[in-house]
Design a protein around this motif. Structure first.
Motif, PDB file in Angstrom:
ATOM      1  N   ASN A 136      53.098 101.327  -2.642  1.00  0.00           N
ATOM      2  CA  ASN A 136      52.864 101.502  -1.213  1.00  0.00           C
ATOM      3  C   ASN A 136      51.696 100.625  -0.779  1.00  0.00           C
ATOM      4  O   ASN A 136      50.642 100.634  -1.412  1.00  0.00           O
ATOM      5  N   ILE A 137      51.885  99.880   0.307  1.00  0.00           N
ATOM      6  CA  ILE A 137      50.843  99.008   0.832  1.00  0.00           C
ATOM      7  C   ILE A 137      50.122  99.733   1.957  1.00  0.00           C
ATOM      8  O   ILE A 137      50.699 100.008   3.012  1.00  0.00           O
ATOM      9  N   SER A 138      48.863 100.064   1.736  1.00  0.00           N
ATOM     10  CA  SER A 138      48.072 100.815   2.703  1.00  0.00           C
ATOM     11  C   SER A 138      47.210  99.853   3.532  1.00  0.00           C
ATOM     12  O   SER A 138      47.604  98.720   3.795  1.00  0.00           O
ATOM     13  N   SER A 139      46.034 100.287   3.922  1.00  0.00           N
ATOM     14  CA  SER A 139      45.106  99.478   4.714  1.00  0.00           C
ATOM     15  C   SER A 139      43.698 100.023   4.526  1.00  0.00           C
ATOM     16  O   SER A 139      43.509 101.234   4.337  1.00  0.00           O
ATOM     17  N   ILE A 140      42.721  99.144   4.592  1.00  0.00           N
ATOM     18  CA  ILE A 140      41.327  99.564   4.486  1.00  0.00           C
ATOM     19  C   ILE A 140      40.965 100.538   5.606  1.00  0.00           C
ATOM     20  O   ILE A 140      40.005 101.308   5.493  1.00  0.00           O
ATOM     21  N   CYS A 141      41.755 100.538   6.668  1.00  0.00           N
ATOM     22  CA  CYS A 141      41.526 101.490   7.762  1.00  0.00           C
ATOM     23  C   CYS A 141      41.656 102.934   7.288  1.00  0.00           C
ATOM     24  O   CYS A 141      41.162 103.854   7.948  1.00  0.00           O
ATOM     25  N   SER A 142      42.310 103.138   6.164  1.00  0.00           N
ATOM     26  CA  SER A 142      42.490 104.487   5.644  1.00  0.00           C
ATOM     27  C   SER A 142      41.185 105.100   5.166  1.00  0.00           C
ATOM     28  O   SER A 142      41.067 106.330   5.072  1.00  0.00           O
ATOM     29  N   THR A 143      40.198 104.268   4.861  1.00  0.00           N
ATOM     30  CA  THR A 143      38.922 104.771   4.350  1.00  0.00           C
ATOM     31  C   THR A 143      37.745 104.448   5.260  1.00  0.00           C
ATOM     32  O   THR A 143      36.635 104.903   5.018  1.00  0.00           O
ATOM     33  N   GLN A 144      37.971 103.643   6.285  1.00  0.00           N
ATOM     34  CA  GLN A 144      36.924 103.261   7.227  1.00  0.00           C
ATOM     35  C   GLN A 144      37.353 103.685   8.635  1.00  0.00           C
ATOM     36  O   GLN A 144      38.494 104.093   8.838  1.00  0.00           O
ATOM     37  N   ALA A 145      36.442 103.560   9.589  1.00  0.00           N
ATOM     38  CA  ALA A 145      36.783 103.944  10.966  1.00  0.00           C
ATOM     39  C   ALA A 145      36.300 102.893  11.950  1.00  0.00           C
ATOM     40  O   ALA A 145      35.119 102.551  11.980  1.00  0.00           O
ATOM     41  N   TRP A 146      37.230 102.369  12.734  1.00  0.00           N
ATOM     42  CA  TRP A 146      36.927 101.409  13.789  1.00  0.00           C
ATOM     43  C   TRP A 146      37.515 101.923  15.097  1.00  0.00           C
ATOM     44  O   TRP A 146      38.550 102.619  15.084  1.00  0.00           O
ATOM     45  N   PRO A 147      36.937 101.571  16.217  1.00  0.00           N
ATOM     46  CA  PRO A 147      37.450 102.023  17.520  1.00  0.00           C
ATOM     47  C   PRO A 147      38.906 101.605  17.725  1.00  0.00           C
ATOM     48  O   PRO A 147      39.271 100.458  17.456  1.00  0.00           O
ATOM     49  N   GLY A 148      39.712 102.536  18.181  1.00  0.00           N
ATOM     50  CA  GLY A 148      41.097 102.226  18.517  1.00  0.00           C
ATOM     51  C   GLY A 148      42.098 102.389  17.391  1.00  0.00           C
ATOM     52  O   GLY A 148      43.304 102.341  17.622  1.00  0.00           O
ATOM     53  N   PHE A 149      41.618 102.572  16.158  1.00  0.00           N
ATOM     54  CA  PHE A 149      42.524 102.614  15.016  1.00  0.00           C
ATOM     55  C   PHE A 149      42.826 104.026  14.526  1.00  0.00           C
ATOM     56  O   PHE A 149      43.330 104.196  13.419  1.00  0.00           O
ATOM     57  N   SER A 150      42.522 105.038  15.291  1.00  0.00           N
ATOM     58  CA  SER A 150      42.588 106.411  14.795  1.00  0.00           C
ATOM     59  C   SER A 150      43.961 106.804  14.257  1.00  0.00           C
ATOM     60  O   SER A 150      44.067 107.365  13.158  1.00  0.00           O
ATOM     61  N   ILE A 151      45.020 106.538  15.003  1.00  0.00           N
ATOM     62  CA  ILE A 151      46.353 106.968  14.583  1.00  0.00           C
ATOM     63  C   ILE A 151      46.845 106.132  13.408  1.00  0.00           C
ATOM     64  O   ILE A 151      47.372 106.669  12.419  1.00  0.00           O
ATOM     65  N   TYR A 152      46.671 104.827  13.507  1.00  0.00           N
ATOM     66  CA  TYR A 152      47.051 103.938  12.407  1.00  0.00           C
ATOM     67  C   TYR A 152      46.306 104.325  11.132  1.00  0.00           C
ATOM     68  O   TYR A 152      46.906 104.427  10.046  1.00  0.00           O
ATOM     69  N   ALA A 153      45.003 104.584  11.260  1.00  0.00           N
ATOM     70  CA  ALA A 153      44.185 104.950  10.106  1.00  0.00           C
ATOM     71  C   ALA A 153      44.632 106.275   9.509  1.00  0.00           C
ATOM     72  O   ALA A 153      44.696 106.441   8.283  1.00  0.00           O
ATOM     73  N   ALA A 154      44.941 107.228  10.363  1.00  0.00           N
ATOM     74  CA  ALA A 154      45.392 108.533   9.882  1.00  0.00           C
ATOM     75  C   ALA A 154      46.703 108.414   9.108  1.00  0.00           C
ATOM     76  O   ALA A 154      46.895 109.053   8.062  1.00  0.00           O
ATOM     77  N   ALA A 155      47.614 107.597   9.619  1.00  0.00           N
ATOM     78  CA  ALA A 155      48.896 107.412   8.944  1.00  0.00           C
ATOM     79  C   ALA A 155      48.703 106.746   7.591  1.00  0.00           C
ATOM     80  O   ALA A 155      49.327 107.134   6.588  1.00  0.00           O
ATOM     81  N   LYS A 156      47.834 105.740   7.528  1.00  0.00           N
ATOM     82  CA  LYS A 156      47.587 105.048   6.266  1.00  0.00           C
ATOM     83  C   LYS A 156      46.848 105.940   5.275  1.00  0.00           C
ATOM     84  O   LYS A 156      47.075 105.878   4.054  1.00  0.00           O
ATOM     85  N   ALA A 157      45.949 106.771   5.769  1.00  0.00           N
ATOM     86  CA  ALA A 157      45.282 107.738   4.888  1.00  0.00           C
ATOM     87  C   ALA A 157      46.309 108.707   4.311  1.00  0.00           C
ATOM     88  O   ALA A 157      46.252 109.078   3.132  1.00  0.00           O
ATOM     89  N   GLY A 158      47.260 109.109   5.146  1.00  0.00           N
ATOM     90  CA  GLY A 158      48.339 109.958   4.669  1.00  0.00           C
ATOM     91  C   GLY A 158      49.171 109.260   3.604  1.00  0.00           C
ATOM     92  O   GLY A 158      49.594 109.883   2.617  1.00  0.00           O
ATOM     93  N   LEU A 159      49.395 107.961   3.784  1.00  0.00           N
ATOM     94  CA  LEU A 159      50.163 107.185   2.807  1.00  0.00           C
ATOM     95  C   LEU A 159      49.449 107.157   1.461  1.00  0.00           C
ATOM     96  O   LEU A 159      50.085 107.251   0.407  1.00  0.00           O
ATOM     97  N   GLU A 160      48.131 107.034   1.482  1.00  0.00           N
ATOM     98  CA  GLU A 160      47.380 107.002   0.234  1.00  0.00           C
ATOM     99  C   GLU A 160      47.454 108.347  -0.483  1.00  0.00           C
ATOM    100  O   GLU A 160      47.625 108.404  -1.705  1.00  0.00           O
ATOM    101  N   GLN A 161      47.321 109.443   0.256  1.00  0.00           N
ATOM    102  CA  GLN A 161      47.418 110.759  -0.381  1.00  0.00           C
ATOM    103  C   GLN A 161      48.839 111.015  -0.876  1.00  0.00           C
ATOM    104  O   GLN A 161      49.031 111.598  -1.948  1.00  0.00           O
ATOM    105  N   PHE A 162      49.821 110.578  -0.108  1.00  0.00           N
ATOM    106  CA  PHE A 162      51.204 110.696  -0.560  1.00  0.00           C
ATOM    107  C   PHE A 162      51.397 109.935  -1.871  1.00  0.00           C
ATOM    108  O   PHE A 162      52.059 110.424  -2.796  1.00  0.00           O
ATOM    109  N   SER A 163      50.802 108.751  -1.974  1.00  0.00           N
ATOM    110  CA  SER A 163      50.933 107.934  -3.184  1.00  0.00           C
ATOM    111  C   SER A 163      50.350 108.653  -4.395  1.00  0.00           C
ATOM    112  O   SER A 163      50.915 108.601  -5.500  1.00  0.00           O
ATOM    113  N   ARG A 164      49.217 109.313  -4.201  1.00  0.00           N
ATOM    114  CA  ARG A 164      48.613 110.064  -5.316  1.00  0.00           C
ATOM    115  C   ARG A 164      49.539 111.183  -5.777  1.00  0.00           C
ATOM    116  O   ARG A 164      49.745 111.398  -6.981  1.00  0.00           O
TER     117      ARG A 164
END
Length: 243
Positions: A136-164
């Protein structure tokens, strides 16, 4: 490159451009039977022709499209050995109050549910084979926080936990589940999301599509009894300043 994957069949979602194109290219060079998917048939045709690989139009958010894709591959090759869940996108990079409910739903479906649908179907085959690799290809947004990326980051964080969790479920069956988390890449994602400060010189020093392809191939070529569950890739040029 030695054709070390010559007996393997691989799917790369979102394979017509960006990281997906680079991953498909390097898997092909390693000898794999590569299939790319995406929503744009014209982009798929162009990429498949350039790389001399297979393609099938498929929307990762559609379970029915996944079923048709897997059926076509099994009918032609009889097996599926590698799944690269690469498809993703920013959808709407904006403050939460500026996003529509449809934007939110679409982002979660594309960046998380699509990979889950694909992994379910690939896992079903790979468990029976007692072999296979899902990345699964995630994104650094999954572990960091930048303005405007909340939903994208949440989805990618979910992808990382799903991968585990997928790793835990599949390990007893000799099937590998990995997650690769890249940061700045020289892809169309930057333009689409309006990333600031990403000029031509920075782009040259960012992660290139071929770089991602090499990393994925190396992961697939690990001895069968070894795995890298999680891997983060950062370009030296990037300084992380979240918030």
């Amino acid at each position: 490159m030695t054709k070390l994957l010559s007996n393997k069949t691989a799917i790369v979602t979102g394979g017509s451009n960006g990281y997906g194109y680079g991953i498909a290219k390097k898997l092909k060079e390693a000898g794999a039977n590569v299939w790319i998917t995406g929503r744009s048939i014209e982009k798929l045709k162009t990429a498949a022709s350039e790389l001399n690989i297979n393609y099938k139009r498929a929307d990762v958010t559609s379970p029915e499209d996944w079923d048709e894709l897997v059926k076509a591959i099994i009918e032609k090759h009889g097996q599926l050995d590698i799944l690269i869940n690469n498809a993703g996108g920013g959808i709407a990079i904006a403050d939460i109050t500026a996003q529509s409910d449809l934007d939110i739903k679409s982002s979660v479906e594309l960046n998380l549910l699509g990979a889950i649908y694909g992994s379910k179907r690939a896992a079903d085959l790979m468990v029976k084979q007692k072999s296979g690799t899902i990345i699964n290809i995630s994104s650094i947004c999954s572990t960091q926080a930048w303005p405007g990326f909340s939903i994208y980051a949440a989805a990618k964080a979910g992808l990382e936990q799903f991968s585990r969790s997928l790793y835990v479920d599949l390990r007893p069956h000799s099937v590998r589940a990995m997650c690769i988390t890249p940061s700045w890449g020289n892809t169309s994602f930057n333009e689409a999301t309006g990333l600031q400060g990403f000029d031509e010189e920075v782009a040259k020093k960012a992660i290139q599509p071929d770089d991602m392809g090499k990393v994925v191939v190396d992961a697939c070529l690990l001895p069968d009894h070894l795995i890298i569950p999680e891997l983060t890739i950062m370009p030296m040029v990037q300084e992380i300043i979240p918030y």
